[in-house]
Design a protein around this motif. Structure first.
Motif, PDB file in Angstrom:
ATOM      1  N   LEU A  97       0.817  -1.213   0.000  1.00  0.00           N
ATOM      2  CA  LEU A  97       0.000   0.000   0.000  1.00  0.00           C
ATOM      3  C   LEU A  97       0.852   1.264   0.000  1.00  0.00           C
ATOM      4  N   SER A  98       2.006   1.244   0.640  1.00  0.00           N
ATOM      5  CA  SER A  98       2.850   2.441   0.740  1.00  0.00           C
ATOM      6  C   SER A  98       3.799   2.616  -0.439  1.00  0.00           C
ATOM      7  N   THR A  99       3.637   1.843  -1.484  1.00  0.00           N
ATOM      8  CA  THR A  99       4.534   1.984  -2.628  1.00  0.00           C
ATOM      9  C   THR A  99       4.443   3.392  -3.203  1.00  0.00           C
ATOM     10  N   PRO A 100       5.574   3.929  -3.645  1.00  0.00           N
ATOM     11  CA  PRO A 100       5.512   5.230  -4.321  1.00  0.00           C
ATOM     12  C   PRO A 100       5.004   5.107  -5.760  1.00  0.00           C
ATOM     13  N   VAL A 101       4.852   3.896  -6.273  1.00  0.00           N
ATOM     14  CA  VAL A 101       4.372   3.662  -7.632  1.00  0.00           C
ATOM     15  C   VAL A 101       2.844   3.681  -7.599  1.00  0.00           C
ATOM     16  N   ARG A 102       2.228   4.530  -8.380  1.00  0.00           N
ATOM     17  CA  ARG A 102       0.784   4.726  -8.291  1.00  0.00           C
ATOM     18  C   ARG A 102      -0.015   4.120  -9.439  1.00  0.00           C
ATOM     19  N   ASP A 103       0.633   3.707 -10.491  1.00  0.00           N
ATOM     20  CA  ASP A 103      -0.123   3.298 -11.675  1.00  0.00           C
ATOM     21  C   ASP A 103       0.052   1.815 -12.007  1.00  0.00           C
ATOM     22  N   VAL A 104       0.041   0.975 -10.976  1.00  0.00           N
ATOM     23  CA  VAL A 104       0.102  -0.478 -11.200  1.00  0.00           C
ATOM     24  C   VAL A 104      -1.084  -1.127 -10.492  1.00  0.00           C
ATOM     25  N   PRO A 105      -1.581  -2.228 -11.036  1.00  0.00           N
ATOM     26  CA  PRO A 105      -2.664  -2.941 -10.348  1.00  0.00           C
ATOM     27  C   PRO A 105      -2.186  -3.376  -8.962  1.00  0.00           C
ATOM     28  N   VAL A 107      -3.246  -5.236  -5.029  1.00  0.00           N
ATOM     29  CA  VAL A 107      -4.092  -5.988  -4.114  1.00  0.00           C
ATOM     30  C   VAL A 107      -3.518  -5.709  -2.738  1.00  0.00           C
ATOM     31  N   VAL A 108      -4.272  -4.929  -1.938  1.00  0.00           N
ATOM     32  CA  VAL A 108      -3.763  -4.483  -0.639  1.00  0.00           C
ATOM     33  C   VAL A 108      -4.833  -4.674   0.435  1.00  0.00           C
ATOM     34  N   PRO A 109      -4.411  -4.712   1.700  1.00  0.00           N
ATOM     35  CA  PRO A 109      -5.380  -4.870   2.792  1.00  0.00           C
ATOM     36  C   PRO A 109      -6.305  -3.661   2.906  1.00  0.00           C
ATOM     37  N   ASP A 110      -7.465  -3.876   3.483  1.00  0.00           N
ATOM     38  CA  ASP A 110      -8.398  -2.793   3.779  1.00  0.00           C
ATOM     39  C   ASP A 110      -8.022  -2.236   5.153  1.00  0.00           C
ATOM     40  N   SER A 111      -7.151  -1.247   5.145  1.00  0.00           N
ATOM     41  CA  SER A 111      -6.614  -0.698   6.387  1.00  0.00           C
ATOM     42  C   SER A 111      -7.681  -0.016   7.234  1.00  0.00           C
ATOM     43  N   CYS A 132      -2.352   5.707  18.816  1.00  0.00           N
ATOM     44  CA  CYS A 132      -1.945   4.853  17.700  1.00  0.00           C
ATOM     45  C   CYS A 132      -0.524   5.240  17.332  1.00  0.00           C
ATOM     46  N   LEU A 133       0.377   4.357  17.577  1.00  0.00           N
ATOM     47  CA  LEU A 133       1.782   4.551  17.264  1.00  0.00           C
ATOM     48  C   LEU A 133       2.013   3.973  15.870  1.00  0.00           C
ATOM     49  N   ILE A 134       2.319   4.846  14.916  1.00  0.00           N
ATOM     50  CA  ILE A 134       2.483   4.400  13.533  1.00  0.00           C
ATOM     51  C   ILE A 134       3.861   4.818  13.019  1.00  0.00           C
ATOM     52  N   ARG A 135       4.307   4.115  12.000  1.00  0.00           N
ATOM     53  CA  ARG A 135       5.580   4.468  11.365  1.00  0.00           C
ATOM     54  C   ARG A 135       5.342   5.539  10.313  1.00  0.00           C
ATOM     55  N   ARG A 136       6.138   6.611  10.367  1.00  0.00           N
ATOM     56  CA  ARG A 136       6.044   7.696   9.401  1.00  0.00           C
ATOM     57  C   ARG A 136       6.109   7.139   7.984  1.00  0.00           C
ATOM     58  N   GLY A 137       5.192   7.569   7.141  1.00  0.00           N
ATOM     59  CA  GLY A 137       5.212   7.165   5.743  1.00  0.00           C
ATOM     60  C   GLY A 137       4.505   5.856   5.454  1.00  0.00           C
ATOM     61  N   SER A 140      -0.708   2.326   5.168  1.00  0.00           N
ATOM     62  CA  SER A 140      -1.626   1.372   5.783  1.00  0.00           C
ATOM     63  C   SER A 140      -1.837   1.688   7.263  1.00  0.00           C
ATOM     64  N   GLU A 141      -0.753   1.915   7.989  1.00  0.00           N
ATOM     65  CA  GLU A 141      -0.876   2.230   9.414  1.00  0.00           C
ATOM     66  C   GLU A 141      -1.599   3.547   9.631  1.00  0.00           C
ATOM     67  N   ARG A 142      -1.343   4.540   8.783  1.00  0.00           N
ATOM     68  CA  ARG A 142      -2.027   5.834   8.920  1.00  0.00           C
ATOM     69  C   ARG A 142      -3.533   5.666   8.700  1.00  0.00           C
ATOM     70  N   ARG A 143      -3.930   4.915   7.683  1.00  0.00           N
ATOM     71  CA  ARG A 143      -5.360   4.705   7.423  1.00  0.00           C
ATOM     72  C   ARG A 143      -6.031   3.958   8.569  1.00  0.00           C
ATOM     73  N   SER A 144      -5.358   2.960   9.110  1.00  0.00           N
ATOM     74  CA  SER A 144      -5.913   2.232  10.259  1.00  0.00           C
ATOM     75  C   SER A 144      -6.088   3.175  11.444  1.00  0.00           C
ATOM     76  N   ALA A 145      -5.064   3.981  11.714  1.00  0.00           N
ATOM     77  CA  ALA A 145      -5.111   4.905  12.852  1.00  0.00           C
ATOM     78  C   ALA A 145      -6.218   5.948  12.667  1.00  0.00           C
ATOM     79  N   GLN A 146      -6.385   6.449  11.448  1.00  0.00           N
ATOM     80  CA  GLN A 146      -7.449   7.424  11.196  1.00  0.00           C
ATOM     81  C   GLN A 146      -8.822   6.806  11.430  1.00  0.00           C
ATOM     82  N   SER A 147      -8.975   5.551  11.089  1.00  0.00           N
ATOM     83  CA  SER A 147     -10.225   4.844  11.323  1.00  0.00           C
ATOM     84  C   SER A 147     -10.472   4.686  12.827  1.00  0.00           C
ATOM     85  N   VAL A 148      -9.425   4.319  13.569  1.00  0.00           N
ATOM     86  CA  VAL A 148      -9.540   4.214  15.032  1.00  0.00           C
ATOM     87  C   VAL A 148      -9.949   5.567  15.606  1.00  0.00           C
TER      88      VAL A 148
END
Length: 195
Positions: A97-105, A107-111, A132-137, A140-148
């Motif tokens: 999910l954190s890849t800097p590449v944006r234009d490839v198909p 399959v990632v978790p629903d964070s 929520c202690l998350i790793r910068r950048g 996936s962790e940021r989306r999970s934390a925002q949901s929490v």
């Protein structure tokens, strides 16, 4: 190689950073292996250096047998791997999910769903104060934390999101800094607190 492909089979490179002791990497690998086992025409090849392997092969065709060792790649796609795959006209599927590449198909978790599960777990136990202690950048962790945070707010609670270095435990000093941030927050928070 996980299995030998049948006649006209497909060789798929799998590049998932299995050297990291992260459950999600192993779960993705297990899912790919299960899929390959169900198909007589697939062989998965674990290649941690697929970018280099593909770079060494000059083929321009689509996949194995046309100068390339693989018919496709399932990977945590880096910019370099994406570039080489495009040059080789080779299909790739991203699992990071954190890849800097944006234009490839991908399959990632629903964070966000993972965050809702975390929040529901804490709320069910009467916990309304969380950090929520998350790793910068880490997207996936940021989306999970925002949901929490959203669910905690809706339950008259609070959630502080604290981003730490990607390498928060790389050495003793970084770990001490990270632990100090967490201990300070816990000291100031009303108990019980969820982390």
């Amino acid at each position: 190689m996980l299995n030998e492909p049948g006649q006209g089979g497909r060789r798929i490179a799998v590049t998932l950073d299995l050297t990291w002791a992260l459950r999600r990497h192993f779960d993705v690998f297990a899912g790919v292996a299960r899929y390959a086992a169900e198909r007589a025409d697939w062989a998965c090849v674990v290649d941690d250096f697929a970018e280099d392997t593909l770079g060494e092969h000059g083929g321009r065709g689509r996949g194995a047998g046309r100068g390339l060792p693989y018919h496709g790649v399932i990977a945590r796609v880096t910019p370099g791997l994406a570039r080489v795959a495009r040059q080789r006209k080779l299909p790739i599927v991203n699992t990071w999910l954190s890849t800097p590449v944006r234009d490839v198909p991908s399959v990632v978790p629903d964070s966000a769903a993972a965050g809702r599960l975390l929040a529901d777990h804490l709320i069910d136990r009467g916990i309304r104060q969380t950090i929520c202690l998350i790793r910068r950048g880490d997207v996936s962790e940021r989306r999970s934390a925002q949901s929490v945070a959203a669910l905690m707010g809706a339950a008259d609670g609070a959630c502080q999101i604290v981003a730490v270095s990607q390498k928060f435990a790389r050495n003793r000093e970084r770990w001490r800094q990270t632990r100090a941030v967490l201990e300070e927050w816990i000291r100031k928070s009303p108990l019980p607190v969820g982390v």
